[in-house]
Design an enzyme around this catalytic site. Structure first.
Site, PDB file in Angstrom:
ATOM      1  N   SER A  41       0.833  -1.196   0.000  1.00  0.00           N
ATOM      2  CA  SER A  41       0.000   0.000   0.000  1.00  0.00           C
ATOM      3  C   SER A  41       0.868   1.246   0.000  1.00  0.00           C
ATOM      4  CB  SER A  41      -0.855  -0.021   1.264  1.00  0.00           C
ATOM      5  OG  SER A  41      -1.438   1.233   1.482  1.00  0.00           O
ATOM      6  N   TYR A  96      -2.260  -0.972  10.904  1.00  0.00           N
ATOM      7  CA  TYR A  96      -2.472  -1.499   9.553  1.00  0.00           C
ATOM      8  C   TYR A  96      -1.267  -1.167   8.669  1.00  0.00           C
ATOM      9  CZ  TYR A  96      -3.805  -1.693   4.686  1.00  0.00           C
ATOM     10  OH  TYR A  96      -3.797  -1.939   3.333  1.00  0.00           O
ATOM     11  N   LYS A 146       1.788  -3.644   6.979  1.00  0.00           N
ATOM     12  CA  LYS A 146       2.162  -3.753   5.558  1.00  0.00           C
ATOM     13  C   LYS A 146       3.671  -3.535   5.389  1.00  0.00           C
ATOM     14  CE  LYS A 146      -1.607  -4.857   3.589  1.00  0.00           C
ATOM     15  NZ  LYS A 146      -1.746  -6.091   2.828  1.00  0.00           N
TER      16      LYS A 146
HETATM   17  P1  NAD Z   1     -10.983  -7.142   1.089  1.00  0.00           P
HETATM   18  O1  NAD Z   1     -11.227  -7.129   2.550  1.00  0.00           O
HETATM   19  O2  NAD Z   1     -12.144  -6.956   0.180  1.00  0.00           O
HETATM   20  O3  NAD Z   1     -10.236  -8.487   0.666  1.00  0.00           O
HETATM   21  C1  NAD Z   1      -9.389  -9.203   1.535  1.00  0.00           C
HETATM   22  C2  NAD Z   1      -9.846 -10.644   1.492  1.00  0.00           C
HETATM   23  O4  NAD Z   1      -9.023 -11.420   2.357  1.00  0.00           O
HETATM   24  C3  NAD Z   1     -11.283 -10.842   1.967  1.00  0.00           C
HETATM   25  O5  NAD Z   1     -11.967 -11.642   1.039  1.00  0.00           O
HETATM   26  C4  NAD Z   1     -11.133 -11.553   3.309  1.00  0.00           C
HETATM   27  O6  NAD Z   1     -12.236 -12.388   3.571  1.00  0.00           O
HETATM   28  C5  NAD Z   1      -9.841 -12.300   3.111  1.00  0.00           C
HETATM   29  N1  NAD Z   1      -9.132 -12.606   4.351  1.00  0.00           N
HETATM   30  C6  NAD Z   1      -8.857 -11.772   5.384  1.00  0.00           C
HETATM   31  N2  NAD Z   1      -8.164 -12.429   6.346  1.00  0.00           N
HETATM   32  C7  NAD Z   1      -7.984 -13.690   5.891  1.00  0.00           C
HETATM   33  C8  NAD Z   1      -7.348 -14.829   6.421  1.00  0.00           C
HETATM   34  N3  NAD Z   1      -6.746 -14.805   7.621  1.00  0.00           N
HETATM   35  N4  NAD Z   1      -7.334 -15.967   5.688  1.00  0.00           N
HETATM   36  C9  NAD Z   1      -7.939 -16.018   4.473  1.00  0.00           C
HETATM   37  N5  NAD Z   1      -8.574 -14.966   3.930  1.00  0.00           N
HETATM   38  C10 NAD Z   1      -8.593 -13.804   4.626  1.00  0.00           C
HETATM   39  O7  NAD Z   1      -9.854  -6.035   0.793  1.00  0.00           O
HETATM   40  P2  NAD Z   1      -9.282  -5.510  -0.593  1.00  0.00           P
HETATM   41  O8  NAD Z   1      -9.594  -4.060  -0.694  1.00  0.00           O
HETATM   42  O9  NAD Z   1      -9.651  -6.413  -1.685  1.00  0.00           O
HETATM   43  O10 NAD Z   1      -7.726  -5.617  -0.272  1.00  0.00           O
HETATM   44  C11 NAD Z   1      -6.926  -6.694  -0.700  1.00  0.00           C
HETATM   45  C12 NAD Z   1      -5.504  -6.481  -0.224  1.00  0.00           C
HETATM   46  O11 NAD Z   1      -5.016  -5.238  -0.735  1.00  0.00           O
HETATM   47  C13 NAD Z   1      -5.372  -6.412   1.297  1.00  0.00           C
HETATM   48  O12 NAD Z   1      -4.186  -7.058   1.680  1.00  0.00           O
HETATM   49  C14 NAD Z   1      -5.268  -4.917   1.551  1.00  0.00           C
HETATM   50  O13 NAD Z   1      -4.567  -4.631   2.727  1.00  0.00           O
HETATM   51  C15 NAD Z   1      -4.517  -4.443   0.324  1.00  0.00           C
HETATM   52  N6  NAD Z   1      -4.750  -3.024   0.006  1.00  0.00           N
HETATM   53  C16 NAD Z   1      -6.019  -2.569  -0.150  1.00  0.00           C
HETATM   54  C17 NAD Z   1      -6.223  -1.203  -0.415  1.00  0.00           C
HETATM   55  C18 NAD Z   1      -7.614  -0.656  -0.565  1.00  0.00           C
HETATM   56  O14 NAD Z   1      -7.780   0.565  -0.450  1.00  0.00           O
HETATM   57  N7  NAD Z   1      -8.626  -1.459  -0.845  1.00  0.00           N
HETATM   58  C19 NAD Z   1      -5.133  -0.326  -0.539  1.00  0.00           C
HETATM   59  C20 NAD Z   1      -3.848  -0.849  -0.397  1.00  0.00           C
HETATM   60  C21 NAD Z   1      -3.672  -2.199  -0.125  1.00  0.00           C
HETATM   61  N1  UFG Z   2     -12.502  11.245   3.330  1.00  0.00           N
HETATM   62  C1  UFG Z   2     -13.539  12.066   3.675  1.00  0.00           C
HETATM   63  N2  UFG Z   2     -14.672  11.497   4.164  1.00  0.00           N
HETATM   64  C2  UFG Z   2     -14.817  10.155   4.335  1.00  0.00           C
HETATM   65  C3  UFG Z   2     -13.741   9.323   3.971  1.00  0.00           C
HETATM   66  C4  UFG Z   2     -12.593   9.891   3.472  1.00  0.00           C
HETATM   67  O1  UFG Z   2     -13.444  13.283   3.539  1.00  0.00           O
HETATM   68  O2  UFG Z   2     -15.879   9.710   4.811  1.00  0.00           O
HETATM   69  C5  UFG Z   2     -11.280  11.835   2.753  1.00  0.00           C
HETATM   70  C6  UFG Z   2     -10.016  11.564   3.550  1.00  0.00           C
HETATM   71  O3  UFG Z   2      -9.865  12.529   4.562  1.00  0.00           O
HETATM   72  C7  UFG Z   2      -8.951  11.615   2.458  1.00  0.00           C
HETATM   73  C8  UFG Z   2      -9.676  11.086   1.222  1.00  0.00           C
HETATM   74  O4  UFG Z   2     -11.063  11.242   1.486  1.00  0.00           O
HETATM   75  O5  UFG Z   2      -8.574  12.950   2.218  1.00  0.00           O
HETATM   76  C9  UFG Z   2      -9.391   9.616   0.938  1.00  0.00           C
HETATM   77  O6  UFG Z   2      -9.677   8.856   2.107  1.00  0.00           O
HETATM   78  P1  UFG Z   2      -9.787   7.256   2.076  1.00  0.00           P
HETATM   79  O7  UFG Z   2     -10.147   6.826   3.461  1.00  0.00           O
HETATM   80  O8  UFG Z   2     -10.691   6.847   0.971  1.00  0.00           O
HETATM   81  O9  UFG Z   2      -8.332   6.788   1.670  1.00  0.00           O
HETATM   82  P2  UFG Z   2      -6.934   7.001   2.395  1.00  0.00           P
HETATM   83  O10 UFG Z   2      -6.025   7.628   1.398  1.00  0.00           O
HETATM   84  O11 UFG Z   2      -7.079   7.677   3.691  1.00  0.00           O
HETATM   85  O12 UFG Z   2      -6.487   5.513   2.693  1.00  0.00           O
HETATM   86  C10 UFG Z   2      -6.643   4.475   1.724  1.00  0.00           C
HETATM   87  C11 UFG Z   2      -6.757   3.153   2.476  1.00  0.00           C
HETATM   88  C12 UFG Z   2      -5.458   2.850   3.149  1.00  0.00           C
HETATM   89  C13 UFG Z   2      -4.355   2.848   2.123  1.00  0.00           C
HETATM   90  C14 UFG Z   2      -4.298   4.182   1.422  1.00  0.00           C
HETATM   91  C15 UFG Z   2      -3.238   4.217   0.359  1.00  0.00           C
HETATM   92  O13 UFG Z   2      -7.771   3.216   3.463  1.00  0.00           O
HETATM   93  O14 UFG Z   2      -5.523   1.568   3.713  1.00  0.00           O
HETATM   94  O15 UFG Z   2      -5.579   4.446   0.831  1.00  0.00           O
HETATM   95  O16 UFG Z   2      -3.372   3.112  -0.460  1.00  0.00           O
HETATM   96  F1  UFG Z   2      -3.190   2.638   2.740  1.00  0.00           F
END
Ligand code: NAD
Ligand code: UFG
Length: 355
Positions: free
Chosen positions: A123, A148, A152
């Protein structure tokens, strides 16, 4: 065969779809703690191909050993993890256990089975509050302000050490910026449990009437309009980046790090205005104080991925928001399961499939 941990989740399900479309055999391991099997049923409907599915935990070493003994896995996309920042502050051990220990268990089982290709979901949070924009892969990693983000960064460091210890490993650390949007079919998308933390899922739930109004956290940031700026990337572009990374791992050893972003930042105000155009009405919103731990701005330099992977994000903001809205408006309750008259649990296919 490619093992996709967390393959029923938001990003994982989109990656499974792309893998199947490209002709790969796919095995999904997911404990469904934050997802629904319905997502994979819909992926099957969209591709006409089925991923094998095993419900189980990525921390379960004996299950992993059994999977690698039973299926001809050659590489792993590792999405399984927990991702809610606020929850990670309340339950740090669960986050470290799943995100760090889960990755360690997976690598141990892979090494034992002689599988050394891994793509890890990292991330942009690992960069912390970067003073330099756009962010390149060699910007220093910062000090993530929550468990979190720390989990990572720790997992990244574990994987770096592992690759240094044994040259057979080929590992991609993919640092995602802000994934949004949904598959253009409107059949799969993001379905957060409880109150959404992230901007777009919250806006979508306001637009379908599940929440009263959006809170915009902070209008006093040192950005052009005072609200936070992020690099939003379409989840389908992101999923395709994983296939390119897998291809590249056939050619390189050690750890490679790639930013997956568009290279362009949008403010919260710009997001709200663009989304209002998509839905054709005002989105109720109020301004609130900054959210603790948030940074002012964060956007990528995606040059390295373009040059080394031949990948770049193609979908623009309007497409991201239109696709997200198609998903949410056809699935107002996400994958929520309804009881039918026969008592059989079914997803809401009529709403989902309606055009
Ligand atoms: P998500 O929660 O939709 O998907 C994660 C999946 O992993 C889910 O299906 C959950 O059931 C499964 N899971 C969780 N713990 C588990 C375990 N112990 N064993 C087996 N399965 C398990 O989230 P996502 O948005 O699809 O994110 C996927 C990956 O990308 C995650 O590692 C997350 O940290 C990373 N990531 C997500 C974002 C974002 O904004 N969505 C940003 C950066 C990184
Ligand atoms: N925001 C609002 N209102 C809300 C939610 C978010 O104003 O209800 C604003 C936040 O303050 C920020 C922007 O929208 O300025 C984006 O916020 P997000 O929560 O959508 O995303 P972040 O960048 O804070 O974080 C996300 C994931 C993290 C990840 C990061 C970079 O939650 O896990 O992107 O990948 F690490």
């Amino acid at each position: 065969m490619i093992l996709v941990t967390g393959g029923a989740g938001y990003i994982g399900s989109h990656a499974v779809l792309e893998l199947l479309l490209a002709g790969n055999e796919v095995l999904v391991l997911d404990n469904l703690c934050n997802s629904s099997k319905i997502a994979l049923d819909r992926v099957e409907a969209l591709t006409g191909r089925k991923a094998q599915f095993v419900k189980g935990d990525v921390r379960n070493r004996s299950l992993l050993n059994a999977l690698f003994a039973s299926y001809p896995v050659t590489a792993v996309l590792h999405f399984a993890g927990l991702k809610a920042v606020g929850e990670s502050v309340r339950e740090p051990l669960r986050y470290y256990e799943t995100n760090v220990s889960g990755s360690i268990a997976l690598c141990q089982a892979m090494a034992e089975a002689g599988i050394f290709k891994l793509v890890f979901s990292s991330s942009a949070t690992v960069y912390g509050d970067s003073p330099k924009m756009p962010i390149t892969e060699n910007c220093p990693t910062g000090l993530p302000t929550n468990p979190y983000g720390q989990s990572k960064l720790m997992a990244e460091n574990v994987l770096k050490g592992l690759a240094e210890s044994d040259p057979r490993w080929s590992i991609a650390l993919l640092r995602y910026f802000n994934p949004i949007g949904a598959h253009e079919s409107g059949l799969i998308g993001e379905d957060p449990n409880g109150t959404p933390n992230n901007l777009l899922p919250y806006m979508l739930q306001v637009a379908v009437g599940r929440r009263k109004q959006l809170s915009i956290y902070g209008a006093d940031y040192p950005t052009p309009d005072g609200t936070g700026v992020r690099d939003y990337i379409h989840v389908v572009d992101l999923a395709k980046g994983h296939l390119k990374a897998l291809e590249r791992l056939n050619l390189v050893h050690g750890v490679s790090t790639w930013n997956l972003g568009t290279g362009r930042g949008y403010s919260v105000r710009q997001m709200v205005t663009a989304f209002e155009e998509v839905i054709g009405r005002r989105l109720p919103h109020v301004f609130k104080a900054r959210r603790p731990g948030d940074i002012a701005q964060c956007w990528s330099d995606p040059t390295k991925a373009r040059e080394e992977l031949g990948w770049q994000a193609e979908k623009d903001l309007l497409t991201m928001l239109t696709d997200a809205w198609r998903w949410q408006s056809r699935n107002p309750q996400g994958y929520a399961v309804e009881q039918t008259a026969t008592g059989k649990a079914e997803a809401n296919p009529e709403t989902a499939l309606a055009s």
